[in-house]
Design a protein around this motif. Structure first.
Motif, PDB file in Angstrom:
ATOM      1  N   PHE A   1       3.183 -19.748  29.258  1.00 27.16           N
ATOM      2  CA  PHE A   1       2.031 -18.857  29.252  1.00 27.16           C
ATOM      3  C   PHE A   1       1.182 -19.133  30.486  1.00 27.16           C
ATOM      4  O   PHE A   1       1.243 -20.232  31.059  1.00 27.16           O
ATOM      5  CB  PHE A   1       1.207 -19.058  27.980  1.00 27.16           C
ATOM      6  N   TYR A   2       0.434 -18.154  30.910  1.00 24.62           N
ATOM      7  CA  TYR A   2      -0.476 -18.354  32.033  1.00 24.62           C
ATOM      8  C   TYR A   2      -1.767 -17.581  31.784  1.00 24.62           C
ATOM      9  O   TYR A   2      -1.787 -16.587  31.060  1.00 24.62           O
ATOM     10  CB  TYR A   2       0.174 -17.969  33.362  1.00 24.62           C
TER      11      TYR A   2
ATOM     12  N   LYS B   1      -2.945 -22.800  22.397  1.00 22.73           N
ATOM     13  CA  LYS B   1      -1.784 -23.665  22.552  1.00 22.73           C
ATOM     14  C   LYS B   1      -0.762 -23.506  21.427  1.00 22.73           C
ATOM     15  O   LYS B   1       0.276 -24.156  21.443  1.00 22.73           O
ATOM     16  CB  LYS B   1      -2.239 -25.131  22.621  1.00 22.73           C
ATOM     17  N   THR B   2      -1.057 -22.666  20.439  1.00 26.78           N
ATOM     18  CA  THR B   2      -0.118 -22.418  19.342  1.00 26.78           C
ATOM     19  C   THR B   2      -0.171 -20.942  18.989  1.00 26.78           C
ATOM     20  O   THR B   2      -1.089 -20.222  19.418  1.00 26.78           O
ATOM     21  CB  THR B   2      -0.461 -23.247  18.094  1.00 26.78           C
ATOM     22  N   ALA B   3       0.759 -20.499  18.179  1.00 25.34           N
ATOM     23  CA  ALA B   3       0.752 -19.103  17.743  1.00 25.34           C
ATOM     24  C   ALA B   3      -0.530 -18.785  16.978  1.00 25.34           C
ATOM     25  O   ALA B   3      -1.129 -17.719  17.170  1.00 25.34           O
ATOM     26  CB  ALA B   3       1.980 -18.818  16.871  1.00 25.34           C
ATOM     27  N   HIS B   4      -0.963 -19.690  16.120  1.00 24.88           N
ATOM     28  CA  HIS B   4      -2.180 -19.442  15.342  1.00 24.88           C
ATOM     29  C   HIS B   4      -3.421 -19.442  16.233  1.00 24.88           C
ATOM     30  O   HIS B   4      -4.342 -18.648  16.022  1.00 24.88           O
ATOM     31  CB  HIS B   4      -2.300 -20.481  14.225  1.00 24.88           C
ATOM     32  N   GLU B   5      -3.441 -20.299  17.243  1.00 25.30           N
ATOM     33  CA  GLU B   5      -4.550 -20.271  18.200  1.00 25.30           C
ATOM     34  C   GLU B   5      -4.520 -18.986  19.020  1.00 25.30           C
ATOM     35  O   GLU B   5      -5.575 -18.471  19.421  1.00 25.30           O
ATOM     36  CB  GLU B   5      -4.494 -21.490  19.116  1.00 25.30           C
ATOM     37  N   LEU B   6      -3.326 -18.466  19.291  1.00 22.97           N
ATOM     38  CA  LEU B   6      -3.213 -17.194  19.999  1.00 22.97           C
ATOM     39  C   LEU B   6      -3.888 -16.083  19.205  1.00 22.97           C
ATOM     40  O   LEU B   6      -4.617 -15.258  19.773  1.00 22.97           O
ATOM     41  CB  LEU B   6      -1.741 -16.853  20.236  1.00 22.97           C
ATOM     42  N   MET B   7      -3.658 -16.062  17.908  1.00 19.18           N
ATOM     43  CA  MET B   7      -4.313 -15.064  17.064  1.00 19.18           C
ATOM     44  C   MET B   7      -5.831 -15.171  17.175  1.00 19.18           C
ATOM     45  O   MET B   7      -6.524 -14.167  17.387  1.00 19.18           O
ATOM     46  CB  MET B   7      -3.886 -15.242  15.607  1.00 19.18           C
ATOM     47  N   SER B   8      -6.357 -16.380  17.065  1.00 24.14           N
ATOM     48  CA  SER B   8      -7.808 -16.573  17.147  1.00 24.14           C
ATOM     49  C   SER B   8      -8.334 -16.145  18.506  1.00 24.14           C
ATOM     50  O   SER B   8      -9.393 -15.499  18.604  1.00 24.14           O
ATOM     51  CB  SER B   8      -8.151 -18.050  16.892  1.00 24.14           C
ATOM     52  N   PHE B   9      -7.594 -16.473  19.561  1.00 26.89           N
ATOM     53  CA  PHE B   9      -8.015 -16.111  20.916  1.00 26.89           C
ATOM     54  C   PHE B   9      -8.112 -14.594  21.075  1.00 26.89           C
ATOM     55  O   PHE B   9      -9.089 -14.073  21.625  1.00 26.89           O
ATOM     56  CB  PHE B   9      -7.030 -16.684  21.933  1.00 26.89           C
ATOM     57  N   VAL B  10      -7.094 -13.878  20.602  1.00 31.28           N
ATOM     58  CA  VAL B  10      -7.067 -12.424  20.770  1.00 31.28           C
ATOM     59  C   VAL B  10      -8.171 -11.763  19.932  1.00 31.28           C
ATOM     60  O   VAL B  10      -8.809 -10.804  20.374  1.00 31.28           O
ATOM     61  CB  VAL B  10      -5.674 -11.861  20.425  1.00 31.28           C
ATOM     62  N   VAL B  11      -8.395 -12.264  18.736  1.00 32.51           N
ATOM     63  CA  VAL B  11      -9.466 -11.717  17.894  1.00 32.51           C
ATOM     64  C   VAL B  11     -10.822 -11.934  18.551  1.00 32.51           C
ATOM     65  O   VAL B  11     -11.690 -11.052  18.534  1.00 32.51           O
ATOM     66  CB  VAL B  11      -9.422 -12.359  16.491  1.00 32.51           C
TER      67      VAL B  11
ATOM     68  N   GLY C   1      -8.697  -6.988  23.557  1.00 36.12           N
ATOM     69  CA  GLY C   1      -8.260  -6.258  24.748  1.00 36.12           C
ATOM     70  C   GLY C   1      -7.755  -7.127  25.868  1.00 36.12           C
ATOM     71  O   GLY C   1      -7.341  -6.614  26.910  1.00 36.12           O
ATOM     72  N   SER C   2      -7.756  -8.458  25.687  1.00 32.74           N
ATOM     73  CA  SER C   2      -7.403  -9.363  26.784  1.00 32.74           C
ATOM     74  C   SER C   2      -5.942  -9.791  26.779  1.00 32.74           C
ATOM     75  O   SER C   2      -5.520 -10.564  27.634  1.00 32.74           O
ATOM     76  CB  SER C   2      -8.288 -10.610  26.733  1.00 32.74           C
ATOM     77  N   PHE C   3      -5.168  -9.289  25.813  1.00 34.93           N
ATOM     78  CA  PHE C   3      -3.783  -9.719  25.699  1.00 34.93           C
ATOM     79  C   PHE C   3      -2.916  -8.532  25.286  1.00 34.93           C
ATOM     80  O   PHE C   3      -3.359  -7.636  24.559  1.00 34.93           O
ATOM     81  CB  PHE C   3      -3.651 -10.841  24.654  1.00 34.93           C
TER      82      PHE C   3
ATOM     83  N   TRP D   1       5.768 -10.047  10.698  1.00 33.49           N
ATOM     84  CA  TRP D   1       5.132  -8.733  10.571  1.00 33.49           C
ATOM     85  C   TRP D   1       3.666  -8.872  10.166  1.00 33.49           C
ATOM     86  O   TRP D   1       2.811  -8.128  10.657  1.00 33.49           O
ATOM     87  CB  TRP D   1       5.884  -7.864   9.566  1.00 33.49           C
ATOM     88  N   ALA D   2       3.372  -9.812   9.292  1.00 32.83           N
ATOM     89  CA  ALA D   2       1.973 -10.024   8.898  1.00 32.83           C
ATOM     90  C   ALA D   2       1.132 -10.439  10.105  1.00 32.83           C
ATOM     91  O   ALA D   2       0.002  -9.974  10.282  1.00 32.83           O
ATOM     92  CB  ALA D   2       1.897 -11.094   7.798  1.00 32.83           C
ATOM     93  N   PHE D   3       1.707 -11.301  10.951  1.00 31.16           N
ATOM     94  CA  PHE D   3       1.010 -11.755  12.156  1.00 31.16           C
ATOM     95  C   PHE D   3       0.757 -10.588  13.108  1.00 31.16           C
ATOM     96  O   PHE D   3      -0.367 -10.391  13.584  1.00 31.16           O
ATOM     97  CB  PHE D   3       1.859 -12.827  12.848  1.00 31.16           C
ATOM     98  N   LEU D   4       1.801  -9.796  13.374  1.00 30.52           N
ATOM     99  CA  LEU D   4       1.667  -8.686  14.321  1.00 30.52           C
ATOM    100  C   LEU D   4       0.751  -7.589  13.783  1.00 30.52           C
ATOM    101  O   LEU D   4      -0.006  -6.968  14.543  1.00 30.52           O
ATOM    102  CB  LEU D   4       3.040  -8.120  14.661  1.00 30.52           C
TER     103      LEU D   4
END
Length: 377
Positions: free
Chosen positions: A135-136, A147-157, A161-163, A209-212
């Motif tokens: 990732f960059y 740094k994880t899939a779950h942190e990615l969710m929090s970051f995007v929320v 619009g940033s991802f 699917w729940a994640f997406l």
């Protein structure tokens, strides 16, 4: 080691390989110069937009009864197409152990060089490079990247619009889905390395699917329009529309910064919960009249000189498949790098490798995504 005298053989090796990267094309040109000097072999790089084109050509030749004078010698192949060629008897039989340099991969301790997308290679293809998803992010806008899939969710929320990610008919798009599939099923991934049967597929994709479903409304354009390809992601990051992206080629990031295709504030890292990784291979068509020379080319591709040159950021940046610890000191020194690029993946970065799922998961996952979400472009 390599027998000669095949009917129709020439000193040309027709290397069917993806032609979408200037760096890769230049590297293959360099390889051609080297093997020409050492063995009198000329490589004809047949540039492909899609590897399946070469697979279809070999299949058509077999159907027409052309078993000895095919038009494809060497092919840069991915797991899906390897599975197709293997099942249709389109690959030269076990030949990799004939290569003197194959032992430098240390296959006993590195079994990843013996499997491709969950399938045993059976000596029908040789490894020549390794890649892992990284990732960059733009450090001017992001101080603490996920740094994880779950942190990615929090970051995007928290940063709507940033991802974004490409649709799964793009290689990077389907790779992103595979990363999530493995990361969200930690401790329950055995089924991913077996054929994608309906019941197991439904079980393991439920968390995906729940994640997406939750992620999409917070993405660029609320997820209603997806990226068509990885280059689109890079342009939007350069335009500072997106602040976080990913690639399957770590060296691509600093190279893009050097070309001013990405801002100098870009930084690269690996996810702490794991990185989808794979080894890419080359194979020889079963009906190649130039198989002996093709083996000489592959043996050179596995040499420390060729592997170290390919690893250089200014050449390609593709990671080596050799076990450098096995090499004599003189050869090992070829892999030492001075002065790391600030946008490059730090040399000390630890990468937890996620192996590619069984090849059957790719189409099943792609088809299920489009059935659930539609084209979205």
């Amino acid at each position: 080691m390599f027998a000669c005298g095949t009917i129709g053989a020439t000193n040309e090796v027709r290397f069917h390989a993806w032609g979408g990267s200037a760096q890769v094309n230049q590297y293959i040109q360099w390889v051609s110069q080297q093997v020409n000097q050492q063995h009198g072999i000329t490589i004809n790089h047949v540039k492909l937009a899609d590897t399946s084109d070469a697979v279809s050509r070999v299949l058509a030749e077999k159907s027409a009864g052309n078993h000895h004078n095919g038009s494809v010698d060497l092919i840069w192949i991915n797991g899906e197409n390897f599975a197709a060629m293997q099942s249709n008897g389109l690959l030269a039989p076990s030949w990799v152990n004939e290569l003197a340099n194959f032992s430098l991969t240390n296959p006993t301790e590195n079994p990843a060089v013996l499997t491709d997308f969950g399938l045993p290679t059976n000596g029908q293809e040789a490894p020549w490079g390794r890649a892992a998803m990284v990732f960059y992010y733009n450090s001017a806008h992001v101080k603490t990247p996920p740094k994880t899939a779950h942190e990615l969710m929090s970051f995007v929320v928290e940063n709507p619009g940033s991802f974004a990610y490409p649709t799964p008919n793009d290689y990077l798009g389907i790779s992103f889905l595979k990363y999530l599939l493995i990361a969200l099923n930690r401790g329950n991934t055995d089924g991913l390395y077996r054929p994608a049967m309906p019941e197991m597929f439904a079980e393991l994709t439920t968390p995906l699917w729940a994640f997406l479903d939750t992620l999409h409304p917070h993405m660029w354009r609320q997820g209603t329009h997806m990226l068509r390809q990885a280059s689109h992601m890079q342009r939007l990051i350069d335009d500072e529309v997106l602040h976080l992206g990913f690639s399957f080629t770590a060296a691509e990031i600093p190279s893009a910064v050097n070309r001013f295709d990405l801002p100098p504030t870009i930084r690269t890292y690996a996810m702490a919960d794991g990185s989808l990784s794979n080894i890419h291979f080359v194979a020889i068509a079963y009906n190649s009249p130039n198989a002996d020379n093709a083996k000489k080319v592959v043996n050179f591709l596995l040499s420390p000189v060729a592997q170290a040159y390919k690893k250089r950021l200014d050449v390609w940046g593709d990671d080596t498949v050799l076990d450098v610890a096995l090499l004599p000191n003189e050869d090992a020194q070829l892999f030492q790098v001075e002065g790391a690029h600030p946008s490059a993946l730090p040399p000390s970065e630890r990468i937890i490798m996620f192996a590619e799922p069984h090849a059957s998961w790719t189409d099943a996952l792609r088809n299920a995504w489009f059935e659930r979400y539609g084209a979205r472009y």
